[in-house]
Design a protein around this motif. Sequence first.
Motif, mmCIF file in Angstrom:
data_model
loop_
_atom_site.group_PDB
_atom_site.id
_atom_site.type_symbol
_atom_site.label_atom_id
_atom_site.label_comp_id
_atom_site.label_asym_id
_atom_site.label_seq_id
_atom_site.Cartn_x
_atom_site.Cartn_y
_atom_site.Cartn_z
ATOM 1 N N ALA A 1 0.816 -1.214 0.000
ATOM 2 C CA ALA A 1 0.000 0.000 0.000
ATOM 3 C C ALA A 1 0.850 1.264 0.000
ATOM 4 C CB ALA A 1 -0.935 -0.005 1.213
ATOM 5 N N ASP A 2 2.089 1.185 0.508
ATOM 6 C CA ASP A 2 2.952 2.362 0.579
ATOM 7 C C ASP A 2 3.864 2.506 -0.637
ATOM 8 O OD1 ASP A 2 1.904 2.948 3.080
ATOM 9 O OD2 ASP A 2 3.435 1.777 4.133
ATOM 10 N N VAL A 3 3.794 1.580 -1.583
ATOM 11 C CA VAL A 3 4.645 1.665 -2.768
ATOM 12 C C VAL A 3 4.064 2.700 -3.724
ATOM 13 C CG1 VAL A 3 5.586 0.414 -4.752
ATOM 14 C CG2 VAL A 3 5.369 -0.735 -2.528
ATOM 15 N N PRO A 4 4.846 3.705 -4.132
ATOM 16 C CA PRO A 4 4.336 4.734 -5.044
ATOM 17 C C PRO A 4 3.794 4.123 -6.339
ATOM 18 C CG PRO A 4 6.457 5.388 -4.139
ATOM 19 C CD PRO A 4 6.244 3.971 -3.725
ATOM 20 N N GLY A 5 2.615 4.582 -6.727
ATOM 21 C CA GLY A 5 2.013 4.091 -7.957
ATOM 22 C C GLY A 5 1.221 2.821 -7.789
ATOM 23 N N VAL A 6 1.288 2.194 -6.601
ATOM 24 C CA VAL A 6 0.537 0.954 -6.346
ATOM 25 C C VAL A 6 -0.630 1.267 -5.416
ATOM 26 C CG1 VAL A 6 0.638 -1.418 -5.496
ATOM 27 C CG2 VAL A 6 2.596 -0.438 -6.714
ATOM 28 N N THR B 1 -2.018 -0.119 -2.883
ATOM 29 C CA THR B 1 -2.863 -1.162 -2.308
ATOM 30 C C THR B 1 -2.073 -2.453 -2.192
ATOM 31 O OG1 THR B 1 -4.964 -2.366 -2.545
ATOM 32 C CG2 THR B 1 -3.733 -1.909 -4.557
ATOM 33 N N ASP B 2 -2.548 -3.348 -1.357
ATOM 34 C CA ASP B 2 -1.924 -4.665 -1.281
ATOM 35 C C ASP B 2 -2.320 -5.482 -2.506
ATOM 36 O OD1 ASP B 2 -0.911 -3.930 1.156
ATOM 37 O OD2 ASP B 2 -2.421 -5.002 2.328
ATOM 38 N N ARG C 1 -4.332 -6.304 -13.252
ATOM 39 C CA ARG C 1 -5.036 -7.582 -13.407
ATOM 40 C C ARG C 1 -6.185 -7.730 -12.414
ATOM 41 N NH1 ARG C 1 0.218 -11.591 -13.295
ATOM 42 N NH2 ARG C 1 1.248 -10.863 -15.211
ATOM 43 N N GLY C 2 -6.309 -6.804 -11.489
ATOM 44 C CA GLY C 2 -7.348 -6.904 -10.478
ATOM 45 C C GLY C 2 -6.980 -7.764 -9.298
ATOM 46 N N GLN C 3 -5.691 -8.100 -9.152
ATOM 47 C CA GLN C 3 -5.251 -8.959 -8.055
ATOM 48 C C GLN C 3 -4.890 -8.098 -6.847
ATOM 49 O OE1 GLN C 3 -3.265 -11.883 -11.372
ATOM 50 N NE2 GLN C 3 -2.234 -11.805 -9.412
ATOM 51 N N THR C 4 -5.906 -7.441 -6.296
ATOM 52 C CA THR C 4 -5.712 -6.570 -5.150
ATOM 53 C C THR C 4 -6.354 -7.185 -3.918
ATOM 54 O OG1 THR C 4 -7.725 -5.345 -5.703
ATOM 55 C CG2 THR C 4 -5.640 -4.516 -6.611
ATOM 56 N N GLY C 5 -5.892 -6.753 -2.757
ATOM 57 C CA GLY C 5 -6.387 -7.321 -1.512
ATOM 58 C C GLY C 5 -5.454 -8.393 -0.991
ATOM 59 N N THR C 6 -5.996 -9.292 -0.181
ATOM 60 C CA THR C 6 -5.188 -10.340 0.440
ATOM 61 C C THR C 6 -5.818 -11.697 0.182
ATOM 62 O OG1 THR C 6 -4.513 -8.823 2.200
ATOM 63 C CG2 THR C 6 -4.190 -11.175 2.601
ATOM 64 N N ALA C 7 -5.046 -12.632 -0.279
ATOM 65 C CA ALA C 7 -5.507 -14.004 -0.511
ATOM 66 C C ALA C 7 -4.977 -14.885 0.609
ATOM 67 C CB ALA C 7 -5.023 -14.502 -1.870
ATOM 68 N N LYS C 8 -5.873 -15.552 1.303
ATOM 69 C CA LYS C 8 -5.456 -16.265 2.516
ATOM 70 C C LYS C 8 -5.631 -17.769 2.479
ATOM 71 C CE LYS C 8 -6.414 -12.396 5.624
ATOM 72 N NZ LYS C 8 -7.181 -11.937 6.807
#
Length: 279
Positions: free
Chosen positions: A136-141, A143-144, A244-251
């Motif tokens: 989430a803190d990476v510039p240009g990203v 989000t997780d 690709r829409g692969q945002t958030g957390t996969a658990k």
Amino acid sequence: MALCGVALTLLAGCSAETTGQLKRLGLPVAATEQAPAIGNLWIGTWIAAGSIGIAVWGLIGWAALRYKSDHNEMPRQNRYNLPMEIFYTVAPFVVIGVLFYYTILAQDVVQKNPDPDLTVDVVGQKWSWTFNYESADVPGVGTDVYESGTINVAPTLYLPVNKTVRFNLSSPDVNHSFWVPSFYEKMDVIPGRDNHFTVTPNREGVYAGKCAELCGTYHFAMRFEVHVVSEQEYAAHLKTLVDRGQTGTAKGAAIPNPVGEPGNTGNPDAPAVVQGGTR
């Protein structure tokens, strides 16, 4: 002398890569700042074991030659030999103590756990891996993001060179083991227990990763690649995952059981990101 000459001749005919691996006693080229401490312990242990082995073989040969005889008379029998018994009691403790000391020194380097520059939550599931980037803190990203594999498609883990990364390890099903041979480190991934370790990759390249625990039917499928790249290329890859829409957390695992076992969904290529995911 003859054996040394033969060995040098054989080594002279080897490639530089093969010769280097022989000098490392089979280890690949180290790819993290922590790896040399483990590599030195590995080589030192083999030197100690080889030296003890040669000494034991030498003593066996000396005793066989020194006390051989041409008759069948029973030699004089002793109930005990106090100096010998003291020696073979104390010597193993000395050897163990020396190895323990150098192991502690290596462990202090490996487990120093400095503040990480990034964190990757690694999920080992039947039968692949999921990598969650806390980005989430990476510039240009902003989000997780995550990347996950399937039985037939191995995932790829991207890491920036010269940045300290903390791996948080978890599993929703059975025991696995997260292993990158070039990191000289591995750690078990155990259900109900959150393990972690920290490394600083310092050599760009592509490295093989795998599960080092026999975790079940499709253990062979638990392979992945580690790409150690520049910081710019790392950020670009994370942006690709966002696109690709692969945002958030996969658990968790989408397939609780392998093909052919009760409870299987029947789809070995289902993405391992459904259970507990936040996408």
